[in-house]
Design an enzyme around this catalytic site. Structure first.
Site, mmCIF file in Angstrom:
data_model
loop_
_atom_site.group_PDB
_atom_site.id
_atom_site.type_symbol
_atom_site.label_atom_id
_atom_site.label_comp_id
_atom_site.label_asym_id
_atom_site.label_seq_id
_atom_site.Cartn_x
_atom_site.Cartn_y
_atom_site.Cartn_z
ATOM 1 C CG ASP A 283 -7.311 0.368 7.349
ATOM 2 O OD1 ASP A 283 -6.356 0.048 6.611
ATOM 3 O OD2 ASP A 283 -7.272 0.233 8.576
ATOM 4 C CG ASP B 5 -8.404 1.955 14.277
ATOM 5 O OD1 ASP B 5 -9.521 2.298 14.709
ATOM 6 O OD2 ASP B 5 -8.194 0.835 13.781
ATOM 7 N NE ARG C 5 -2.457 0.873 3.796
ATOM 8 C CZ ARG C 5 -3.292 0.527 4.784
ATOM 9 N NH1 ARG C 5 -4.535 0.154 4.525
ATOM 10 N NH2 ARG C 5 -2.880 0.531 6.017
#
Ligand code: AMP
Ligand code: MG
Length: 494
Positions: free
Chosen positions: A264, A254, A178
């Site tokens: 995410d 988070d 990523r």
């Protein structure tokens, strides 16, 4: 892991250098039989890397974590986070590792990180691994978001490890590489505020100001301005999500970046029929992260960031709270302003109208969509067709609804003609194709169950160019059958 790989990336690792104590050094777990599933060659080139070398055996070994490329300094980053409203004081990279940072060919600093590269000191009971399906899912959706022009982390590569991962059944494992502006999250601030006190929070804040908000370096109130800057980028981001029907699905603190990028991709999905209560995540029983709640949740998360920054904002707590509260209470208006801009573009409206009238016009169109359970993407695209002189798709969607006819009359009166600049903006605000859930699932099932990557590659190619209509790809614009959508569930990417 003997000889270092040739220099695949020109690493320059500021996080490791400047923020010791904010991470744990940690090596990836080698994969037993790595094979390259997907390499994002254009992104590799943007990162100043050579795609051919990344695709060669040594490159694949590096992308699997079997060789640490020269200059990389792998670390697991510490962070905390509020998950579904409850505070987890210690999360951290449990199945991710930051390899290092590079400056891309545009001069932007980027993190290069693994997901699924094995256990770290933050893994708790997890195995540190990632299954191939979720890795490919993140690849597809993050690259689709990028093609839509929405700030997002990117996907550089997926490597199958050759090892199986235990979930409810055994699944092939993978490592996703990523790329992000950085991986600093709201939860990173929460961690240092909870465990280490003001000096460490200040170090982190100064680091992210220098990296992401350099215009604030000279500010007289940098930490309040940092809060406002993060809020502004989140307001824009959420408005952009709403404009394409994106549901993040797990907006825990988070999973919210300080840079303003979407991060995410676990249970995320695109909405089909318009309904603000839409939620697909299997664990989101109360719809906390539903489509229509995302602005409120972003504000809630920003309040957690504000709490972490209070000690830096003002030595006098009451004054710090008052200042931070001003930023937080302004947030809904900032989202509304960005949302109005997005909706004006989607409706093909110029800037001349009253904001409240245009907002009402947009909301009334959405109400019509909701009442008729119409596909969000296709309905707006049909509006674009109508603005270019072809009313048929719109008529086909609405039939002879009197409510719609009345709305259309208002819409046409508000913007009687659409000069080219408005039409171009309208097209760019209304994707012709999105990553539809059944198409994503079809591509993942073929890849994971039959090792057939053709549907994945085809879907990626379609999503690379989301705004232009192409007759050959029309099947990708069709919504899933309603019964499929009704029971569609997404899962956190474990
Ligand atoms: P996420 O759902 O990806 O936002 O992850 C939430 C937290 O759980 C993070 O601290 C992750 O590192 C951790 N986590 C998720 N999956 C795993 C796994 N398979 N092994 C170890 N940690 C994990
Ligand atoms: Mg996460």
């Amino acid at each position: 892991m003997n000889a270092p790989a040739p220099r695949l990336f020109a690493f320059d690792n500021t996080y490791v250098r400047d923020l010791e104590n904010f991470y744990v050094r940690c090596k990836p777990t080698p994969a037993s039989k790595p094979s390259l599933i997907r390499l994002n060659t254009s992104l590799a080139s943007e990162l100043g890397s050579d795609p051919a070398r990344l695709a060669a055996p040594e490159g694949v070994e590096a992308l699997a974590g079997n060789r640490i490329p020269e200059g990389a300094e792998p670390i697991a980053q510490a962070y905390a986070g509020h998950q579904f409203g409850g505070f987890s004081p210690q999360l951290g990279d449990g199945r991710a590792l930051l390899l290092g940072e590079v400056i891309d060919i545009h001069g932007r600093r980027c993190d290069i990180a693994f997901k699924g590269s094995g256990r770290t000191p933050f893994s708790r009971n997890g195995d540190g691994k990632c299954a191939l399906g979720p890795a490919l899912r993140e690849y597809i959706i993050s690259e689709a978001m990028h093609a839509l022009g929405i700030p997002t982390t990117r996907s550089l590569a997926v490597v199958a490890t050759g090892d199986m991962v235990r979930r409810d059944r055994a699944l092939p494992g993978a490592v996703l590489t990523r790329v992000a502006a950085s991986h600093v999250r709201v939860g990173t601030f929460e961690y240092f505020a909870a465990h280490q006190g003001p000096e460490q929070v200040k170090r982190l804040a100064d680091y992210v100001i220098a990296r992401h908000y350099p215009e604030l370096v000279a500010s007289g109130q940098p930490y309040l301005d940092l809060l406002a800057g993060v809020a502004e980028r989140q307001a824009l981001l959420v408005a952009r999500w709403l404009g394409v029907g994106f549901i993040h699905g797990v907006m825990n603190t988070d999973n919210m970046t300080i840079s303003g990028e979407t991060i995410d991709y676990g249970p995320c999905a695109f909405m089909e029929a318009y309904d603000p209560a839409t939620v697909f995540s299997s664990i989101d029983h109360h719809g906390r992260y539903a489509y229509g709640n995302q602005a409120d949740i972003a504000q809630w998360n920003l309040a957690r960031l504000a709490e972490s920054l209070l000690v830096l904002i003002d030595a006098d707590t009451d004054r710090a709270v008052a200042r931070a509260t001003d930023v937080l209470t302004a947030f809904p208006d900032r989202v509304a302003a960005h949302w109005l801009a997005v909706m004006r573009a989607k409706l093909g409206l110029d800037e001349s109208g009253e904001a409240s009238d245009d907002r009402q016009l947009a909301e009334d169109f959405l109400s019509l969509l909701q009442a008729a359970r119409l596909d969000f993407t296709n309905a707006f695209r049909a509006l674009h067709e109508a603005a270019t002189g072809n009313p048929l798709p719109l008529q086909a969607l609405f039939g002879d609804s009197a409510g719609f006819d009345a709305w259309r009359t208002r819409w046409q009166a508000r913007q009687p003609d659409h000069p080219d600049t408005l039409l171009t903006a309208m097209q760019r605000a209304n994707p012709w194709v999105i990553a539809r859930n059944h198409r994503v699932e079809e591509a993942l099932a073929a890849a994971v169950e039959r090792f057939d990557l053709a549907p994945f590659e085809r879907l990626l190619a379609v999503l690379q160019n989301p705004y232009a209509a192409r007759p050959d790809d029309i099947a990708y614009t069709e919504p899933a059958p309603a019964e499929v959508t009704a029971c569609y569930q997404t899962f956190c990417g474990t």
